[in-house]
Design a protein around this motif. Structure first.
Motif, PDB file in Angstrom:
ATOM      1  N   PHE A  56       0.833  -1.213   0.000  1.00 36.94           N
ATOM      2  CA  PHE A  56       0.000   0.000   0.000  1.00 36.94           C
ATOM      3  C   PHE A  56       0.869   1.265   0.000  1.00 36.94           C
ATOM      4  CE2 PHE A  56      -2.675   3.072   2.557  1.00 36.94           C
ATOM      5  CZ  PHE A  56      -3.531   3.390   1.513  1.00 36.94           C
ATOM      6  N   CYS A 130     -10.971   7.926   6.766  1.00 35.59           N
ATOM      7  CA  CYS A 130     -11.434   7.158   5.619  1.00 35.59           C
ATOM      8  C   CYS A 130     -12.083   5.878   6.133  1.00 35.59           C
ATOM      9  CB  CYS A 130     -10.289   6.829   4.670  1.00 35.59           C
ATOM     10  SG  CYS A 130      -9.064   5.714   5.368  1.00 35.59           S
ATOM     11  N   CYS A 133      -8.924   0.996   2.790  1.00 37.33           N
ATOM     12  CA  CYS A 133      -7.968   1.242   1.702  1.00 37.33           C
ATOM     13  C   CYS A 133      -7.606  -0.072   1.023  1.00 37.33           C
ATOM     14  CB  CYS A 133      -6.690   1.879   2.232  1.00 37.33           C
ATOM     15  SG  CYS A 133      -6.962   3.440   3.061  1.00 37.33           S
ATOM     16  N   THR A 139      -5.813   2.485  -3.360  1.00 36.93           N
ATOM     17  CA  THR A 139      -7.074   3.224  -3.369  1.00 36.93           C
ATOM     18  C   THR A 139      -7.579   3.505  -1.962  1.00 36.93           C
ATOM     19  OG1 THR A 139      -7.620   2.027  -5.385  1.00 36.93           O
ATOM     20  CG2 THR A 139      -9.423   3.191  -4.303  1.00 36.93           C
ATOM     21  N   ILE A 140      -8.028   4.739  -1.720  1.00 33.80           N
ATOM     22  CA  ILE A 140      -8.639   5.124  -0.445  1.00 33.80           C
ATOM     23  C   ILE A 140     -10.142   5.256  -0.665  1.00 33.80           C
ATOM     24  CG2 ILE A 140      -8.778   6.950   1.308  1.00 33.80           C
ATOM     25  CD1 ILE A 140      -5.846   7.641   0.528  1.00 33.80           C
ATOM     26  N   ILE A 164      -5.226   7.400   8.180  1.00 37.34           N
ATOM     27  CA  ILE A 164      -5.480   5.997   7.818  1.00 37.34           C
ATOM     28  C   ILE A 164      -4.933   5.095   8.937  1.00 37.34           C
ATOM     29  CG2 ILE A 164      -4.979   4.145   6.152  1.00 37.34           C
ATOM     30  CD1 ILE A 164      -4.503   6.449   4.073  1.00 37.34           C
ATOM     31  N   VAL A 169      -6.359  -1.066   6.137  1.00 38.69           N
ATOM     32  CA  VAL A 169      -5.770  -1.399   4.836  1.00 38.69           C
ATOM     33  C   VAL A 169      -5.960  -2.884   4.534  1.00 38.69           C
ATOM     34  CG1 VAL A 169      -3.670  -1.356   3.442  1.00 38.69           C
ATOM     35  CG2 VAL A 169      -4.047   0.406   5.187  1.00 38.69           C
ATOM     36  N   THR A 189     -14.017   6.806  -4.239  1.00 39.23           N
ATOM     37  CA  THR A 189     -12.723   6.148  -4.130  1.00 39.23           C
ATOM     38  C   THR A 189     -11.673   7.054  -4.761  1.00 39.23           C
ATOM     39  OG1 THR A 189     -12.560   4.944  -6.226  1.00 39.23           O
ATOM     40  CG2 THR A 189     -13.959   3.957  -4.518  1.00 39.23           C
ATOM     41  N   ALA A 215      -0.901  11.130   3.393  1.00 36.85           N
ATOM     42  CA  ALA A 215      -1.495  10.033   4.153  1.00 36.85           C
ATOM     43  C   ALA A 215      -0.814   9.986   5.517  1.00 36.85           C
ATOM     44  CB  ALA A 215      -1.303   8.723   3.413  1.00 36.85           C
TER      45      ALA A 215
END
Lengths: 218, 486
Positions: A56, A130, A133, A139-140, A164, A169, A189, A215
């Motif tokens: 990620f 969020c 992910c 992608t978030i 995040i 994740v 997204t 992030a």
């Protein structure tokens, strides 16, 4: 019911009935037929969680995102640092963002209490959380509302700071969609900054959406 | 019913349009460059997916299943969209869809108290299909295309030449000229970066001020009544978020059964279309969300020729298409001619099967022949549409139609075929015809090849070698030598 609605549905039924090859399928219930769709592609994670996180981070860096690693207690300092690095002093914050995330000094905080569009246009940075992910594609996923704000709040400012948590994740898109709980909420997204390749296929970062993403990983 | 597909009704046949375009070296260079770049990017992103074939198989199965149960899923979508505060309208054809859109826009503009009706639009091929922009303009509504490429096409009073990157036939110098003129700028750089920033600045005010948005849909989810729009620039997010009123034009084949099915399509589409692991943005919304985005939402479900493609598997399968454009980029024909030669906004291999079928085989009839049947399109298609088989099926339909029409019956081809059928059934006459042709061919023979044949045979000898008939056929040789031996 309108004539058009009747005509369209009726034509489909008559056309399908005219194909002798599909008689058995048409007689079946949609649910039973749907259950037979082959899904032999990868749906579950194949890597362990540390590898998923590395993947990620790699993908985010590939999109030129900035990464800050910290813990729950370090969030205010991380935000202060990101804002300093960006040379910005005003931060837009959805009403659902907890006070404990925010630096107590040196930063103007603008809570999005149904701000007008022109007021939303003022801050150049926005902070949100969020929902989940996807490591494979970097992608978030935002389900919006609460600490993720309404859609316009993450669209108009040029720089998005996103909190995040590591346990948010997952490896595959299938896992991520499976984690969404409120499917009828607005969902956005995000994979990297807005971009276009419309002119001579040259990829240009930053068209209408935010151009920068930081992030903050917990 | 008045089905309309862009300007296909007024366009010349593919060979005529292609001839013109092949003379335009600049366009050919632009098309070649663009398709080379996307092909390479796609290949890279597909190769890294070990389960690519399984994803294709699932996508094909989902689409096939949905079409067989389409009335069920359309009604489910309608019910859920309405329950979430959306309004659903049905349109049999282009005119009906445009009339609904115009009525909704005029009512919304009145409600918003704006004297000039304007709409901001996010890239939708379906709106080009029904000629929405010209219909809006005739009713004093100004449409603003906000996708960079669509804006370039709109400014140039041009037509899209590709499903995903509609302005790929223009290079940056040509784009710069358009921007200078339409944005009323005095200075502008020549780099893609300069042009993109100019577009950002130019459209920002529109995004913030125009109260009505128009979108298409990549997917309409029956289970939730949601619409999904896939994009890169952020103009899509702007158009579906900022206006008070939003209208989505949705072809009836865009419906998918469940939310979770996006796990298949959102992997296949970006990799196939632009060679990205994931496109920068997907927007998914359901009806109206209080306090977030448009508070009035309409869906127009469009037929426009789709239902008449549903009685046969070859034709129905065309409706699997998710408009990724991968088949265009690999097509040896498209790569030479670009999209305008197809005379339809749907170009390339998918356009060659979609355009004539939507048109009920009345227009775009030359398109099934605009292919070498090499099969590259089928190989890259993320939803496994067997385009070569469909092209052959449609060629059969064209011939059948011709045979049943008066002009077709007495055309050179029709007469020629009938004569050939007769000769093949009568050996003596066949041999006589061979002797006659052998004598007659001397006029056109050059180095053992036939050149410049007259009539419809000219179409063949213009580009291909045709060997002259040999002085003796095998049967003649056999008769002679068998006797000699005996």
């Amino acid at each position: 019911m309108s004539d058009a609605r009747f005509t369209v549905l009726d034509t489909i039924r008559r056309q399908l009935a005219a194909d002798p090859d599909i008689k058995p399928e048409l007689a079946e219930s949609p649910e039973a037929a749907y259950a037979r769709i082959p899904r032999d592609y990868q749906r579950a994670a194949a890597l362990d969680h540390e590898e998923i996180l590395e993947l990620f981070y790699d993908r985010l860096r590939d999109y030129d995102s900035e990464l800050i690693f910290t813990d729950e207690a370090g969030i205010p300092a991380a935000i202060a640092q990101a804002m300093r690095d960006a040379g910005e002093t005003l931060l837009l914050v959805p009403t659902g963002v907890p006070q404990s995330w925010l630096p107590t000094q040196g930063l103007g905080i603008l809570r999005d209490e149904q701000l007008t569009t022109s007021a939303l246009e003022q801050p150049r940075c926005v902070l949100t959380g969020c929902t989940v992910c996807v490591a494979m594609s970097g992608t978030i996923v935002l389900e919006h509302g609460a600490e993720q704000g309404r859609r316009a709040a993450t669209l108009l400012p040029d720089h998005h700071l996103c909190i995040i948590r590591r346990d948010q994740v997952v490896e595959t898109l299938a896992e991520a969609l499976g984690r969404l709980t409120h499917l009828t909420a607005p969902i956005t997204t995000i994979a990297g900054p807005s971009a276009t390749s419309d002119i001579e296929m040259t990829r240009i970062r930053g068209v209408h959406g935010p151009r920068r993403l930081t992030a903050i990983i917990l | 019913m008045s089905v309309r597909v862009g300007h296909t009704a007024e366009k010349s046949a593919f060979p005529i349009l292609a001839h013109e375009i092949l003379k335009d070296q600049q366009t050919r260079r632009n098309v070649r460059h663009a398709t080379d770049v996307i092909r390479a990017k796609r290949a890279l992103r597909v190769e890294e997916m070990p389960d690519w074939q399984e994803l294709r198989t699932a996508a094909h199965a989902i689409k096939t299943h949905t079409l067989l149960h389409l009335p069920h899923y359309l009604q489910q979508f309608e019910k859920n969209c309405i329950a979430a505060g959306g309004q659903v309208h049905w349109a049999r054809d282009a005119d009906e869809a445009n009339a609904i859109a115009i009525r909704l826009i005029q009512a919304a503009a009145k409600k918003q108290g704006t004297s000039i009706a304007e709409v901001i639009k996010v890239k939708t091929m379906t709106s080009d299909e029904i000629g929405m922009n010209s219909a809006l303009e005739k009713n004093n509504i100004t449409p603003w295309e906000t996708d960079l490429a669509d804006m370039i096409v709109q400014m140039g009073n041009d037509e899209p030449s590709h499903i995903v990157v509609p302005a790929l036939h223009k290079n940056r110098h040509q784009v710069r000229e358009l921007f200078l003129e339409h944005m009323k700028l005095t200075e502008l750089g020549t780099e893609a970066e300069d042009l993109t920033q100019a577009a950002r600045h130019y459209l920002r005010k529109k995004f913030l001020e125009v109260g009505i948005g128009i979108s298409g849909a990549n997917f309409a989810i029956a289970e939730t009544g949601s619409i999904c729009v896939v994009e890169s620039e952020g103009n899509g997010r702007m158009c579906v978020t900022m206006p008070q009123t939003l209208i989505s034009l949705v072809g009836i084949e865009k419906v998918i059964p469940k939310f979770q099915d996006l796990e298949v399509f959102l992997q296949l589409l970006p990799r196939s279309a632009t060679g990205e692991r994931m496109n920068p943005y997907n927007s998914i919304w359901t009806g109206v969300e209080p306090g977030d985005g448009p508070q009035e939402f309409h869906v127009i479900l469009l037929d426009n020729g789709r239902t008449r493609m549903m009685a046969n598997v070859r034709e129905r399968e065309t409706l699997n298409c998710i408009r990724c454009g991968a088949c265009l980029n690999v097509c040896p024909v498209y790569r030479e001619t670009g999209g305008h030669a197809y005379g339809s906004i749907y170009s390339g291999p998918i356009g060659a099967i979609l355009s004539p079928q939507l048109n009920g085989m009345q227009h775009s009839r030359s398109l099934p022949y605009a292919s070498s049947l090499c099969g590259a399109c089928y190989e890259v298609c993320p939803v496994k549409i067997n385009i070569p088989e469909t092209l052959i099926h449609l060629r059969g339909k064209v011939v059948e139609q011709d045979q049943n029409s008066i002009t077709g019956m007495f055309s050179q081809e029709g007469m020629g075929m009938k004569m050939a059928a007769h000769l093949f059934e009568h050996p003596r006459q066949y041999e006589a015809a061979q002797r006659l042709a052998r004598t007659g061919q001397g006029l056109f023979e050059k180095d053992g090849k036939l050149v410049n044949l007259p009539g419809m045979a000219a179409g063949w000898t213009q580009f291909r070698d045709l060997r002259a008939l040999p002085q003796q056929t095998f049967r003649e040789w056999w008769k002679q030598n068998k006797r000699n031996k005996a």
